[in-house]
Enzyme design. Structure first.
Site, PDB file in Angstrom:
ATOM      1  CE  LYS A 125      -7.146 -17.357  13.914  1.00 34.40           C
ATOM      2  NZ  LYS A 125      -6.280 -16.942  15.014  1.00 34.40           N
ATOM      3  CB  ILE A 152      -2.376 -26.379  14.157  1.00 27.71           C
ATOM      4  CG1 ILE A 152      -1.721 -25.947  15.471  1.00 27.71           C
ATOM      5  CG2 ILE A 152      -3.026 -27.752  14.293  1.00 27.71           C
ATOM      6  CD1 ILE A 152      -2.678 -25.884  16.667  1.00 27.71           C
ATOM      7  CB  VAL A 189      -7.776 -22.020  10.763  1.00 31.82           C
ATOM      8  CG1 VAL A 189      -8.375 -22.683  11.991  1.00 31.82           C
ATOM      9  CG2 VAL A 189      -8.879 -21.374   9.929  1.00 31.82           C
ATOM     10  CG  ASP A 215      -8.133 -14.037  15.327  1.00 26.68           C
ATOM     11  OD1 ASP A 215      -7.703 -13.697  14.219  1.00 26.68           O
ATOM     12  OD2 ASP A 215      -7.724 -15.056  15.934  1.00 26.68           O
ATOM     13  N   GLY A 272      -2.620 -20.801  12.897  1.00 31.20           N
ATOM     14  CA  GLY A 272      -1.219 -20.657  12.473  1.00 31.20           C
ATOM     15  C   GLY A 272      -0.633 -21.914  11.883  1.00 31.20           C
ATOM     16  CE  LYS A 276      -2.868   0.522   3.502  1.00 32.10           C
ATOM     17  NZ  LYS A 276      -3.879   0.163   4.476  1.00 32.10           N
TER      18      LYS A 276
HETATM   19  N1  HSE Z   1      -4.061 -12.433  15.923  1.00 28.98           N
HETATM   20  C1  HSE Z   1      -4.041 -13.816  15.622  1.00 28.98           C
HETATM   21  C2  HSE Z   1      -3.770 -14.584  16.896  1.00 28.98           C
HETATM   22  C3  HSE Z   1      -2.985 -14.089  14.603  1.00 28.98           C
HETATM   23  O1  HSE Z   1      -3.342 -13.960  17.868  1.00 28.98           O
HETATM   24  O2  HSE Z   1      -4.004 -15.787  16.943  1.00 28.98           O
HETATM   25  C4  HSE Z   1      -3.035 -15.468  14.028  1.00 28.98           C
HETATM   26  O3  HSE Z   1      -4.240 -15.726  13.376  1.00 28.98           O
END
Ligand code: HSE
Length: 425
Positions: A196, A127, A123, A192, A125, A38
């Protein structure tokens, strides 16, 4: 294997993690040929000719095989993904909000274009849970999927419980370490992990449940008294996402939970995530891994790119092959609700109350409430109210008491009366 040309959108925490994992993988045949950013003026370590601010420069480049979308803004991310698919490119994304809110559409688009969208990095990280659900559990009915799906809040809760550090200090640390979202309320208010969970509902149970239908509560209202209550009872607190099949219905939510030390999730620390799967045939399985951070998430993205290189796609096996299970919020859960004064909570929303406690500095009730009632309750938006699932939170058949009787009893108590009485029913 053909050398893969990647067009990357975004060069933040995960984008840089991807760059590093890709360059340090000893056997990956591919490279990032263009990065769309950006802000062109920002100082970067890589040569400036690698960067562009023009989306079309990547989308219209026929030499680019795969588009990797790693930007923050969900709407802009969707338009990149749609443009890439329509231009005949497969996509890897880690944008959980965008995927969760548009999954049905993305599935349709993949069918129409014949191209794939992979999103393992969105979802938990590192795993590999989506591919595990798709490939390993594709034909096994699941009873439950549950876990810690957010690294930032798990980091914060670990530091609060283990090191007795303050919430604002550890939230800042989670941001500095690159775990938290640009808007950290998405983490601490449970949005968040809800995105997921919404994605996993598709792969675990074959149902698309928009995030807005799923109840989420966060850890941002935890008070010292709540932490002391947890410690006094030998509990820790974890932000738990869960979905369970009961009969032919699935229910799910994201709510902080008191966890006993002998429970698996109690020992998942810092930015680690955990997913437990309960299958009809396999019984219980546990997956643990880093759920946030530049390299672990970059590695998940790299793994998706590598999967695309051999034409891998999600088949959405359960979505297409199973009778649709309805998602329901009509199930009781047992919660601890702390508040400042009794009138803040509408007790008539509860099916039963098991315990109430009122003192000068700490008031709470423990009661059974339907998830749907809790989701709609006005009072839960009060900043002084904190809600935590009890360790038995999802079990049914708990005690009963006439709610109206208790309501009167509680309203007679005046704040400051210092009544240290506990009624256990
Ligand atoms: N903010 C997210 C977390 C990042 O803390 O799990 C990874 O999806």
């Amino acid at each position: 294997m053909k050398n893969i040309n990647i067009g990357l959108f975004g060069f933040g925490c995960v984008g840089q993690g991807l760059y590093e994992t890709l360059n340090n993988s000893r056997n990956f045949a591919g490279e990032i040929s263009k990065i769309c950013i950006k802000n062109a003026d920002k100082k970067r370590k890589l040569p400036s000719q690698l960067f562009t601010t023009s989306k079309e420069e990547i989308i219209n480049d026929e030499a680019i095989d795969i588009v990797v979308e790693l930007i923050d803004d969900a709407d802009a991310a969707l338009s990149i993904v749609v443009a890439a698919l329509k231009a005949g490119k497969s996509v890897v994304t880690a944008n959980k909000k965008m995927v969760a809110e548009n999954l049905e559409y993305l599935v349709e688009l993949q069918q129409q274009t014949g191209k794939a969208v992979l999103y393992e990095g969105a979802v938990c990280g590192s795993i590999p849970i989506i591919r595990t659900l798709e490939e390993y559990f594709g034909h096994e009915p699941l009873n439950e999927i549950k876990g810690i799906f957010n690294g930032s809040t798990n980091y914060i809760l670990t530091k609060i419980f283990e090191e007795r550090l303050d919430y604002p200090k550890v939230l800042k640390e989670a941001q500095e370490l690159g775990f938290a979202e640009t808007d950290p309320t998405l983490d601490v208010q449970g949005f968040d992990p809800k995105f997921k969970l919404s994605i996993l509902l598709t792969h675990a149970f074959g149902i698309h449940v928009p995030p807005s239908h799923i109840t989420n509560l966060g850890i941002d209202r935890l008070k010292t008294a709540d932490l002391e209550y947890a410690r006094a009872n030998g509990h820790t607190i974890k932000l738990v996402a869960q979905a369970k099949r009961i009969g032919e219905k699935v229910f799910g939510f994201v709510i902080p939970q008191f966890v006993q030390p002998d429970q698996t999730l109690a020992n998942i620390q810092n930015e680690f995530n955990a997913v437990t799967i309960n299958g009809e045939f396999c019984d219980e399985q546990l997956f643990i891994g880093k759920g946030a951070g530049s390299l672990p998430t970059g590695a998940a993205v790299l793994s998706d790119i590598s999967a695309l290189s051999y034409d891998y796609k999600y088949e959405y096996k359960k979505h297409y092959n199973l009778g649709k299970l309805p998602f329901s919020n009509q199930s009781p859960i047992q919660v601890y609700v702390s508040y400042n004064s009794p009138e803040q909570v509408d007790l008539s929303d509860f099916e039963s109350i098991q315990e109430k406690y009122f003192s000068f500095d700490h008031c709470y009730i423990i009661g059974n409430i339907c998830i749907g009632k809790l989701q709609k309750a006005e009072w839960r938006n009060n900043q002084n109210i904190n809600i935590v699932l009890t360790p038995e939170g999802c079990q049914k058949g708990l005690g009963n008491l006439c709610v109206s009787d208790l309501k009167e009893e509680i309203s007679e108590l005046k704040k400051g009366q210092k009544i240290r009485e506990r009624i256990t029913i």
